[in-house]
Design an enzyme around this catalytic site. Structure first.
Site, PDB file in Angstrom:
ATOM      1  N   SER A  75      36.321  43.964  38.481  1.00  0.00           N
ATOM      2  CA  SER A  75      37.358  44.705  39.194  1.00  0.00           C
ATOM      3  C   SER A  75      36.965  46.176  39.307  1.00  0.00           C
ATOM      4  O   SER A  75      35.906  46.482  39.843  1.00  0.00           O
ATOM      5  CB  SER A  75      38.700  44.502  38.483  1.00  0.00           C
ATOM      6  OG  SER A  75      39.775  44.853  39.298  1.00  0.00           O
ATOM      7  N   ASP A 121      41.987  35.501  45.103  1.00  0.00           N
ATOM      8  CA  ASP A 121      42.018  36.899  44.686  1.00  0.00           C
ATOM      9  C   ASP A 121      42.266  37.781  45.906  1.00  0.00           C
ATOM     10  O   ASP A 121      41.551  37.651  46.902  1.00  0.00           O
ATOM     11  CB  ASP A 121      40.673  37.266  44.046  1.00  0.00           C
ATOM     12  CG  ASP A 121      40.632  38.672  43.480  1.00  0.00           C
ATOM     13  OD1 ASP A 121      41.598  39.447  43.676  1.00  0.00           O
ATOM     14  OD2 ASP A 121      39.614  39.008  42.847  1.00  0.00           O
ATOM     15  N   HIS A 181      42.059  36.403  40.493  1.00  0.00           N
ATOM     16  CA  HIS A 181      41.473  37.615  39.932  1.00  0.00           C
ATOM     17  C   HIS A 181      41.513  37.556  38.407  1.00  0.00           C
ATOM     18  O   HIS A 181      42.475  37.070  37.814  1.00  0.00           O
ATOM     19  CB  HIS A 181      42.270  38.830  40.435  1.00  0.00           C
ATOM     20  CG  HIS A 181      41.627  40.143  40.114  1.00  0.00           C
ATOM     21  ND1 HIS A 181      40.589  40.659  40.851  1.00  0.00           N
ATOM     22  CD2 HIS A 181      41.893  41.052  39.137  1.00  0.00           C
ATOM     23  CE1 HIS A 181      40.241  41.829  40.350  1.00  0.00           C
ATOM     24  NE2 HIS A 181      41.015  42.087  39.299  1.00  0.00           N
TER      25      HIS A 181
END
Length: 325
Positions: free
Chosen positions: A166, A261, A291
């Protein structure tokens, strides 16, 4: 493919807790509350990491005279290649506001044990106490420290991979670009787990998956509002790598993306830009996943599989000469 059934059941529980008021959405919390919740949930959602030979706490000096903490994982066994050992420089996710050395301990232990290699996990400073570009500068300072001081820990500065999940993946991309532009020894590889790459979160995947898939649109914007000083920072390539004019001559990249995601499209867009710029780029999209699934070891088996896939890919980059830049 449809959403993984175990993930679906988990997300239904999350939604029920939110509707009952038992647990407010993250964007309704203060940063301090969100950090406590994020840390507590780690031990529920993820499995303990494997044993490694040693874990060393390290302090890294920063350009502003302050310092950050890092944790060096040494695997129990390493191939007998050279006296100095390869290392993955890793940055945790959490939207620049959450996460620490403990939240990604299991993941880093797994990568160290499975590759095998050393893993240096960096606790860059978090927003809103430290807004953009503190996290970026801390990441770059950690890389420079590794180049100059890593040998004291038996680390090979010619075999450094950079990686993260991320927001941490975004920091890793920035190191590859910075090293090229400033003439530093480049990393040999990038491992990017569902990175943030775009100025605005307005792609189709953001619109389709805005709510109900773990990372929600309101939470993402809450994080970025805490991190960025103003909207002008959004167009800085250090926040949005897709804004980088030249992506050529960068380290080979391996992308881990998730079908459900919101960041899927921008991850794909960045991978395509790298390919078009002549960078050796591989993309692995995990069907039915959301995610942060690499840290959901107690929820989905794919968390273990993705760690093995990452380790196999890193091993090729570290131990096969033809994969070196």
């Amino acid at each position: 493919m449809s959403l993984d059934p175990d993930l679906s059941a988990f997300l239904e529980l999350v939604e029920a807790n939110a509707l009952s008021g038992e647990k407010p959405a993250m964007y309704m919390m203060t940063p301090e509350q969100a950090r406590l919740d994020y840390g507590a949930s780690t031990h529920i959602l993820d499995v303990p990491g494997p044993l490694v030979a040693s874990v060393t706490e390290i302090t890294i000096p920063c350009r502003d005279g302050q310092s950050i903490n890092a944790r060096l994982y040494k695997p129990t066994e390493l191939p007998a290649t050279t006296a100095l050992c390869p290392v993955l420089l890793y940055f945790h996710g959490g939207g620049y506001c959450l996460g620490n050395l403990d939240s990604h301990d299991s993941l880093c232990r797994s990568l160290a044990a499975l590759t095998p290699c050393h893993v240096l996990h960096v606790a860059y400073r978090l927003a809103p106490e430290y807004r953009f570009p503190y996290a970026v500068n801390d990441a770059h300072d950690a890389y420079r420290w590794l180049l100059m001081q890593g040998f004291a820990y038996g680390l090979d500065s010619t075999r450094i991979a950079v990686g993260g999940d991320s927001a941490g993946g975004t920091l890793a991309t920035g190191i590859a670009i910075m090293a090229r532009d400033e003439g530093w020894q480049p990393p040999v590889f990038q491992v990017l787990l569902y990175p943030c790459t775009s100025v605005w979160q307005d792609t189709d995947s953001h619109q389709r998956l805005a709510r109900g898939y773990l990372l929600e649109a309101d939470t993402l914007q809450w994080m970025f509002k805490l991190y960025l000083r103003s909207d002008a920072d959004r167009t800085d390539w250090r926040f949005a790598p897709l804004e980088t004019h030249d992506l050529s001559k960068l380290a080979p990249a391996y992308f881990i993306l998730a079908e459900y995601d919101p960041l899927l499209d921008e991850g794909m867009a960045y991978a395509e830009r790298l390919k078009a710029s002549g960078v050796d780029t591989q993309v692995n999209i995990y069907s039915g996943m959301v995610h942060d699934f690499a840290r959901l070891g107690n929820i989905v088996e794919e968390a273990g599989q993705v760690r093995q896939d990452l380790a196999d890919t890193l091993a090729k980059a570290f131990y096969h000469e033809n994969n070196r830049i």
